[in-house]
Design a protein around this motif. Structure first.
Motif, PDB file in Angstrom:
ATOM      1  N   SER A 126     -20.005 -16.440  42.338  1.00 17.19           N
ATOM      2  CA  SER A 126     -19.420 -16.939  43.580  1.00 17.19           C
ATOM      3  C   SER A 126     -18.000 -16.401  43.668  1.00 17.19           C
ATOM      4  O   SER A 126     -17.108 -16.819  42.912  1.00 17.19           O
ATOM      5  N   GLY A 127     -17.798 -15.431  44.549  1.00 18.26           N
ATOM      6  CA  GLY A 127     -16.489 -14.800  44.678  1.00 18.26           C
ATOM      7  C   GLY A 127     -15.624 -15.484  45.725  1.00 18.26           C
ATOM      8  O   GLY A 127     -15.996 -16.509  46.301  1.00 18.26           O
ATOM      9  N   CYS A 128     -14.473 -14.875  45.966  1.00 20.88           N
ATOM     10  CA  CYS A 128     -13.538 -15.463  46.929  1.00 20.88           C
ATOM     11  C   CYS A 128     -14.033 -15.320  48.359  1.00 20.88           C
ATOM     12  O   CYS A 128     -13.627 -16.064  49.248  1.00 20.88           O
ATOM     13  N   GLY A 129     -14.906 -14.324  48.601  1.00 16.78           N
ATOM     14  CA  GLY A 129     -15.447 -14.101  49.940  1.00 16.78           C
ATOM     15  C   GLY A 129     -14.545 -13.293  50.855  1.00 16.78           C
ATOM     16  O   GLY A 129     -14.954 -12.952  51.976  1.00 16.78           O
ATOM     17  N   GLN A 130     -13.345 -12.936  50.394  1.00 20.31           N
ATOM     18  CA  GLN A 130     -12.373 -12.276  51.266  1.00 20.31           C
ATOM     19  C   GLN A 130     -11.986 -10.874  50.809  1.00 20.31           C
ATOM     20  O   GLN A 130     -11.580 -10.052  51.630  1.00 20.31           O
ATOM     21  N   CYS A 131     -12.073 -10.594  49.509  1.00 18.54           N
ATOM     22  CA  CYS A 131     -11.636  -9.280  49.020  1.00 18.54           C
ATOM     23  C   CYS A 131     -12.639  -8.201  49.417  1.00 18.54           C
ATOM     24  O   CYS A 131     -13.750  -8.489  49.870  1.00 18.54           O
ATOM     25  N   ASP A 132     -12.256  -6.946  49.237  1.00 17.74           N
ATOM     26  CA  ASP A 132     -13.131  -5.826  49.611  1.00 17.74           C
ATOM     27  C   ASP A 132     -14.463  -5.873  48.868  1.00 17.74           C
ATOM     28  O   ASP A 132     -15.517  -5.591  49.443  1.00 17.74           O
ATOM     29  N   GLU A 133     -14.419  -6.218  47.573  1.00 15.28           N
ATOM     30  CA  GLU A 133     -15.656  -6.260  46.792  1.00 15.28           C
ATOM     31  C   GLU A 133     -16.602  -7.327  47.347  1.00 15.28           C
ATOM     32  O   GLU A 133     -17.806  -7.088  47.502  1.00 15.28           O
ATOM     33  N   CYS A 134     -16.089  -8.516  47.619  1.00 14.41           N
ATOM     34  CA  CYS A 134     -16.940  -9.581  48.159  1.00 14.41           C
ATOM     35  C   CYS A 134     -17.491  -9.201  49.524  1.00 14.41           C
ATOM     36  O   CYS A 134     -18.665  -9.470  49.825  1.00 14.41           O
ATOM     37  N   ARG A 135     -16.664  -8.582  50.353  1.00 16.20           N
ATOM     38  CA  ARG A 135     -17.114  -8.231  51.695  1.00 16.20           C
ATOM     39  C   ARG A 135     -18.202  -7.156  51.652  1.00 16.20           C
ATOM     40  O   ARG A 135     -19.000  -7.042  52.579  1.00 16.20           O
ATOM     41  N   ARG A 136     -18.267  -6.388  50.564  1.00 11.58           N
ATOM     42  CA  ARG A 136     -19.326  -5.395  50.372  1.00 11.58           C
ATOM     43  C   ARG A 136     -20.552  -6.009  49.687  1.00 11.58           C
ATOM     44  O   ARG A 136     -21.562  -5.334  49.512  1.00 11.58           O
ATOM     45  N   GLY A 137     -20.446  -7.260  49.280  1.00 12.97           N
ATOM     46  CA  GLY A 137     -21.554  -7.922  48.609  1.00 12.97           C
ATOM     47  C   GLY A 137     -21.493  -7.863  47.100  1.00 12.97           C
ATOM     48  O   GLY A 137     -22.376  -8.398  46.423  1.00 12.97           O
ATOM     49  N   TYR A 138     -20.452  -7.223  46.549  1.00 14.04           N
ATOM     50  CA  TYR A 138     -20.326  -7.089  45.098  1.00 14.04           C
ATOM     51  C   TYR A 138     -19.395  -8.177  44.553  1.00 14.04           C
ATOM     52  O   TYR A 138     -18.346  -7.897  43.984  1.00 14.04           O
ATOM     53  N   GLN A 139     -19.825  -9.442  44.700  1.00 12.88           N
ATOM     54  CA  GLN A 139     -19.026 -10.543  44.183  1.00 12.88           C
ATOM     55  C   GLN A 139     -18.816 -10.432  42.677  1.00 12.88           C
ATOM     56  O   GLN A 139     -17.861 -10.985  42.137  1.00 12.88           O
ATOM     57  N   ILE A 140     -19.704  -9.713  42.000  1.00 18.10           N
ATOM     58  CA  ILE A 140     -19.564  -9.491  40.569  1.00 18.10           C
ATOM     59  C   ILE A 140     -18.209  -8.864  40.242  1.00 18.10           C
ATOM     60  O   ILE A 140     -17.633  -9.111  39.179  1.00 18.10           O
ATOM     61  N   SER A 141     -17.670  -8.062  41.147  1.00 15.61           N
ATOM     62  CA  SER A 141     -16.420  -7.344  40.899  1.00 15.61           C
ATOM     63  C   SER A 141     -15.203  -8.023  41.514  1.00 15.61           C
ATOM     64  O   SER A 141     -14.111  -7.457  41.501  1.00 15.61           O
ATOM     65  N   CYS A 142     -15.386  -9.220  42.064  1.00 17.33           N
ATOM     66  CA  CYS A 142     -14.262  -9.970  42.630  1.00 17.33           C
ATOM     67  C   CYS A 142     -13.219 -10.230  41.546  1.00 17.33           C
ATOM     68  O   CYS A 142     -13.549 -10.673  40.447  1.00 17.33           O
ATOM     69  N   THR A 143     -11.952  -9.968  41.851  1.00 21.29           N
ATOM     70  CA  THR A 143     -10.873 -10.171  40.872  1.00 21.29           C
ATOM     71  C   THR A 143     -10.010 -11.378  41.205  1.00 21.29           C
ATOM     72  O   THR A 143      -8.991 -11.613  40.561  1.00 21.29           O
ATOM     73  N   SER A 144     -10.407 -12.148  42.195  1.00 23.75           N
ATOM     74  CA  SER A 144      -9.652 -13.343  42.564  1.00 23.75           C
ATOM     75  C   SER A 144      -9.732 -14.408  41.466  1.00 23.75           C
ATOM     76  O   SER A 144     -10.742 -14.504  40.756  1.00 23.75           O
TER      77      SER A 144
END
Length: 344
Positions: A91-109
Motif C-alpha cells: 500500500s503506497g502513498c498513491g501520489q508519487c510517480d511509482e504509485c501513479r504507474r501502479g508500481y507501489q512496490i517502489s514507493c519511497t514515501s
C-alpha cells in the motif's frame, strides 16, 4: 478474529485480535487463501532484518492474500460487498510517480506499508485493505489462484514480460522454487519452445518436471547447460537469490540475449567485460510487479486456462499456521497455503 504473528526464531504465534472496521476508502476482506512467500521465511520467520522494506512491525503475517469482501467504508465505489479480490501487497502513498504507474512496490514515501510487514496481512480471518490495493478476481480463478498471483506469480510475470519472452526464445530458469516454477509455466504459455530449469534440489527438479513447468531440469553444471542450450538461452531468469545461480543465468544467456534477476539476496561477482559488455547482454533487475501488470496477468490466466494454484503442494487451516510455516521452510515442495472454507 484469529491472527498469526511472526516473532522470529522460527516461531508462529496464533492470537486473538479485534475485528477490523473499515474507514474511508477501506475494505474488510474475509480471507479465503493466503500463501507463504520465501521472503516471509528469510526475513521474518527465521529472523527480523528490521530495516527498509523488510522491517517487520509485529503485525499479522502474510502478504499473498485473496478473499471475499465483507464490508466497505465510506468513499468506496469500485469494490462492493461480495466481490472476490486479490490484494496487491504494497500500500503506497498513491501520489508519487511509482504509485501513479501502479508500481507501489517502489514507493519511497514514509507512508508506504506492506501487508504482512508493516500492516496486518492475510494470515488472519479478516484483512483491512485500501480499496486501491484490490484487484477483482475473475470467476474462472480460485481464491488459491489469486493468493499465488498476489506476489509470486505476479513477480514471475513481470520478469518474463520485462524480458519480452516470446515463441522464438529458449528460456533458462535458475532456481526452481515457486517463483521459478511460475516463470517456467508462464514462459511456456507465451510460446517458448524450450524451458530449462536448474536447481540443486532433486525434489524441486522432479516437481518442476511433474508440473510441466520445464522441459528439462538439471543441477546446473556448465556441461549440462551447454548440452541443452549450446550457445545459451535467448532469455535467462534467475529466481535463486544466490550469487552462484545468478552468475549461471548470466553466463548461459546467449550473445545479445536478455536476463532478468528476480531472486532476492545474494552477492554477485562477475567479470563485467567478459560476461556482460562483450556479449552485449541486456540485464533487468525486476522487483515484484505493478497493479497494471497484475490485472493483465489475471486476464491472461483465464485466456490461457492456467491455474497458479497448481504450484501449491500443501495447504493448512489457520489454526495450523505453525505447521504451514515449518513445511514451507523445509523447501522440499512447492507453494504452501493457508486456506479457509468459502461460505459463499
Amino acid at each position: 478474529m484469529r491472527a498469526a504473528y511472526l516473532p522470529g526464531g522460527s516461531v508462529v504465534d496464533l492470537e486473538e485480535a479485534a475485528d477490523p472496521q473499515p474507514g474511508h476508502g477501506q475494505v474488510v476482506v474475509g480471507m479465503r487463501a493466503s500463501t507463504i512467500c520465501g521472503s516471509d521465511l528469510r526475513a521474518i520467520y527465521r529472523e527480523h532484518l528490521g530495516e527498509g522494506p523488510e522491517a517487520y512491525q509485529g503485525v499479522a503475517g502474510g502478504h499473498e492474500p485473496a478473499g471475499r469482501v465483507l464490508a466497505v467504508g465510506e468513499g468506496v465505489d469500485r469494490i462492493a460487498v461480495g466481490d472476490r479480490v486479490v490484494v496487491y501487497h504494497i500500500s503506497g502513498c498513491g501520489q508519487c510517480d511509482e504509485c501513479r504507474r501502479g508500481y507501489q512496490i517502489s514507493c519511497t514515501s514514509s507512508r508506504r506499508a506492506a501487508y504482512g510487514w508493516q500492516r496486518d496481512g492475510g494470515h488472519a480471518d479478516l484483512l483491512l485493505a485500501e480499496e486501491r490495493d484490490l484487484l477483482v478476481l475473475p470467476d474462472e480463478l480460485t481464491f488459491l489462484d489469486g493468493a499465488v498471483v498476489a506476489c509470486g506469480f505476479g513477480t514471475a510475470y513481470e520478469a518474463v514480460r520485462r524480458a519480452d519472452v516470446c515463441g522464438a526464445d529458449r528460456v533458462l530458469v535458475t532456481g526452481l522454487g515457486p517463483v521459478g516454477l511460475a516463470v517456467g509455466m508462464l514462459a511456456k504459455a507465451l510460446g517458448s519452445p524450450l524451458v530449462v530449469g536448474t536447481d540443486p534440489s532433486p525434489d524441486r527438479r522432479a516437481l518442476a518436471l511433474r508440473l510441466g513447468a520445464v522441459d528439462a531440469a538439471v543441477a546446473g553444471s556448465d556441461t549440462e547447460l551447454s548440452d541443452l542450450l549450446d550457445d545459451g538461452a535467448e532469455v535467462a531468469v534467475d529466481c535463486s537469490g544466490n550469487g552462484r545461480g545468478q552468475l549461471t543465468a548470466l553466463r548461459h544467456t546467449r550473445r545479445w540475449g536478455r536476463a532478468a534477476l528476480v531472486g532476492e539476496g545474494g552477492q554477485l561477482t562477475v567479470d563485467v567485460s567478459e560476461v556482460l559488455i562483450h556479449r552485449q547482454l541486456t540485464v533487468h533487475g525486476s522487483w515484484v510487479t505493478s497493479t497494471v501488470r497484475m490485472t493483465e496477468l489475471l486476464t491472461n490466466l483465464v485466456r490461457w486456462g492456467l491455474h497458479p494454484q497448481d504450484l501449491v503442494t500443501d495447504t493448512f487451516p489457520l489454526e495450523q499456521a505453525a505447521q504451514a510455516y515449518r513445511t514451507a521452510d523445509a523447501g522440499a515442495g512447492g507453494k504452501v497455503g493457508i486456506t479457509w472454507p468459502d461460505e459463499g
